[in-house]
Design a protein around this motif. Structure first.
Motif, PDB file in Angstrom:
ATOM      1  N   TYR A  16       0.777  -1.231  -0.041  1.00 50.57           N
ATOM      2  CA  TYR A  16       0.070   0.129   0.141  1.00 50.57           C
ATOM      3  C   TYR A  16       0.795   1.284  -0.012  1.00 50.57           C
ATOM      4  O   TYR A  16       0.509   2.149  -0.384  1.00 50.57           O
ATOM      5  N   GLY A  17       1.940   1.174   0.684  1.00 52.01           N
ATOM      6  CA  GLY A  17       2.843   2.367   0.641  1.00 52.01           C
ATOM      7  C   GLY A  17       3.318   2.938  -0.892  1.00 52.01           C
ATOM      8  O   GLY A  17       3.551   4.087  -0.897  1.00 52.01           O
ATOM      9  N   LEU A  21      -0.214   4.231  -3.362  1.00 52.42           N
ATOM     10  CA  LEU A  21      -0.986   5.681  -3.267  1.00 52.42           C
ATOM     11  C   LEU A  21       0.275   6.791  -3.501  1.00 52.42           C
ATOM     12  O   LEU A  21       1.484   6.761  -3.349  1.00 52.42           O
ATOM     13  N   PRO A  46       1.779  10.216  -2.735  1.00 46.22           N
ATOM     14  CA  PRO A  46       2.223  10.713  -1.557  1.00 46.22           C
ATOM     15  C   PRO A  46       1.849  12.097  -1.631  1.00 46.22           C
ATOM     16  O   PRO A  46       1.461  12.696  -0.619  1.00 46.22           O
ATOM     17  N   VAL A  98      -6.058  12.140   0.164  1.00 43.59           N
ATOM     18  CA  VAL A  98      -6.806  10.863   0.036  1.00 43.59           C
ATOM     19  C   VAL A  98      -7.688  10.672  -0.964  1.00 43.59           C
ATOM     20  O   VAL A  98      -8.016  10.168  -1.934  1.00 43.59           O
ATOM     21  N   ASN A 108      -6.506  10.664  -4.418  1.00 43.73           N
ATOM     22  CA  ASN A 108      -6.052   9.156  -4.702  1.00 43.73           C
ATOM     23  C   ASN A 108      -7.180   8.356  -5.173  1.00 43.73           C
ATOM     24  O   ASN A 108      -7.278   7.600  -6.018  1.00 43.73           O
ATOM     25  N   PRO A 140      -1.948  10.579   2.373  1.00 42.08           N
ATOM     26  CA  PRO A 140      -1.461   9.196   2.680  1.00 42.08           C
ATOM     27  C   PRO A 140      -0.610   8.777   4.009  1.00 42.08           C
ATOM     28  O   PRO A 140      -0.708   8.289   4.750  1.00 42.08           O
ATOM     29  N   TRP A 141       0.519   9.778   3.661  1.00 41.49           N
ATOM     30  CA  TRP A 141       1.655   9.378   4.702  1.00 41.49           C
ATOM     31  C   TRP A 141       1.161   9.961   6.286  1.00 41.49           C
ATOM     32  O   TRP A 141       2.070   9.575   7.181  1.00 41.49           O
ATOM     33  N   LEU A 148      -1.296   8.716   7.647  1.00 46.68           N
ATOM     34  CA  LEU A 148      -2.291   7.589   7.786  1.00 46.68           C
ATOM     35  C   LEU A 148      -1.538   6.440   8.280  1.00 46.68           C
ATOM     36  O   LEU A 148      -0.064   6.436   7.862  1.00 46.68           O
ATOM     37  N   GLN A 207      -3.851   3.338   5.420  1.00 49.75           N
ATOM     38  CA  GLN A 207      -3.493   3.456   3.926  1.00 49.75           C
ATOM     39  C   GLN A 207      -4.061   2.471   3.118  1.00 49.75           C
ATOM     40  O   GLN A 207      -4.733   2.701   1.831  1.00 49.75           O
ATOM     41  N   GLN A 208      -4.159   0.871   3.730  1.00 44.69           N
ATOM     42  CA  GLN A 208      -4.769  -0.055   2.948  1.00 44.69           C
ATOM     43  C   GLN A 208      -6.090   0.136   2.686  1.00 44.69           C
ATOM     44  O   GLN A 208      -6.886  -0.185   1.524  1.00 44.69           O
ATOM     45  N   VAL A 221      -7.519   3.138   2.157  1.00 52.05           N
ATOM     46  CA  VAL A 221      -7.628   4.043   1.179  1.00 52.05           C
ATOM     47  C   VAL A 221      -7.416   3.274   0.123  1.00 52.05           C
ATOM     48  O   VAL A 221      -8.244   3.456  -1.137  1.00 52.05           O
TER      49      VAL A 221
END
Ligand code: ADP
Ligand code: MG
Length: 262
Positions: A83-84, A87, A89, A93, A96, A132-133, A135, A140-141, A143
């Motif tokens: 997930y990192g 998305l 960055p 969110v 994305n 995202p970063w 969260l 994140q997953q 999202v």
């Protein structure tokens, strides 16, 4: 809905040849939730990439609703393990989640509705404006799942999506997947190396052998539709099913067909 027939994938390059997938045939009905389980390196990601049209098979074919998959089909969405990296960055969110919708030629209002609805469904209604970063991994997953949902896919492909989160988060995300599946009637193909996860989530489990991969067994999961992390996992039937999958995987490692246990 999804037919995989005689699928074979051989990687070639710099003088090396790896037969990742030997011969896979299975199908997934519309609205089914099927888990594919097999040991690490057995070709699960390779298989999903072929199903999703991201990789061309060496032989065999994949059909989605009767049509041969030759590139990413419009009715499919992916949730990957990392997930990192999935998305952007620099995008919030909400942006994305909205991004893939831009290919769909939907009006701005409709896109907003879909984004809000998807974020709400995964319990992140308030996170649209975050990056995202900001969260946690589990969020994140979520999202990434919301992004797939907003796209309104017929088929959702999930590649070990919860392998990197802690146990409690993972349990919550598993329940989220079952809830979304039941609410939305999406067809889901969920790949994991975790036997318990496959049995807990699936309506059917397809056991893969070690690479080069073939289907070792298919098992119907006759647990009640209403599952919960505490009671389902300690039920005798759950224990029987997981034992059976475990034995099939052991048999697959030895290269035999395995003795089925009732
Ligand atoms: P899994 O997802 O089940 O862990 P993979 O599909 O990632 O398995 O990999 C299956 C086999 O194919 C492994 O032996 C792996 O090393 C090999 N493989 C995967 N991707 C490539 C690639 N791009 N080039 C060459 N070999 C690969
Ligand atoms: Mg993989």
């Amino acid at each position: 809905m999804l037919d995989v027939h005689g699928l074979r994938k051989v990687y070639e390059g710099s003088g090396r040849r790896t037969e990742a997938v030997r011969d896979l045939t299975f199908s997934v009905e519309a609205g089914e939730l099927v888990c594919l389980v097999g040991p690490s390196g057995c070709g699960k990601t390779t298989l999903l990439k072929c199903v999703g049209g991201l990789l061309a098979p060496t032989a065999g074919e994949v059909r989605l609703a009767g049509r041969r998959v030759e590139g990413p089909p419009p009715g499919m969405a992916f949730v990957f393990q990392e997930y990192g990296r999935s998305l952007f960055p620099w995008m919030r969110v909400g942006q994305n989640v909205e991004l893939p919708l831009k290919q769909k030629k939907l009006g701005r209002e409709r896109r907003r509705e879909l984004v809000a609805d998807a974020l709400e469904s995964v319990g992140l209604a308030d996170a649209a404006g975050a990056y995202p970063w900001q969260l946690s991994g589990g969020m994140q997953q979520r999202v990434a799942i919301a992004r797939a949902l907003a796209y309104e896919p017929e088929v959702l492909l999930m590649d070990e999506p919860f392998a990197a989160v802690d146990a409690q988060t993972r349990a919550d995300l598993e329940d989220l997947v079952r809830r979304l599946w039941r609410e939305r009637g999406i067809t889901i193909l969920f790949v994991t190396h975790d036997i318990d996860e496959a049995v807990y989530l699936g309506e059917r489990v397809i056991v893969l052998s070690a690479s080069p991969t073939v289907v070792q067994e298919q098992l119907k999961v006759d647990l009640p539709a209403e599952r919960d992390q505490v009671h389902t996992r300690v039920s005798p039937r759950f224990a029987e099913l997981r034992t059976r999958v475990y034995e099939q995987i052991q048999a697959a490692k030895r290269g035999g067909a395995g003795k089925a246990v009732q």
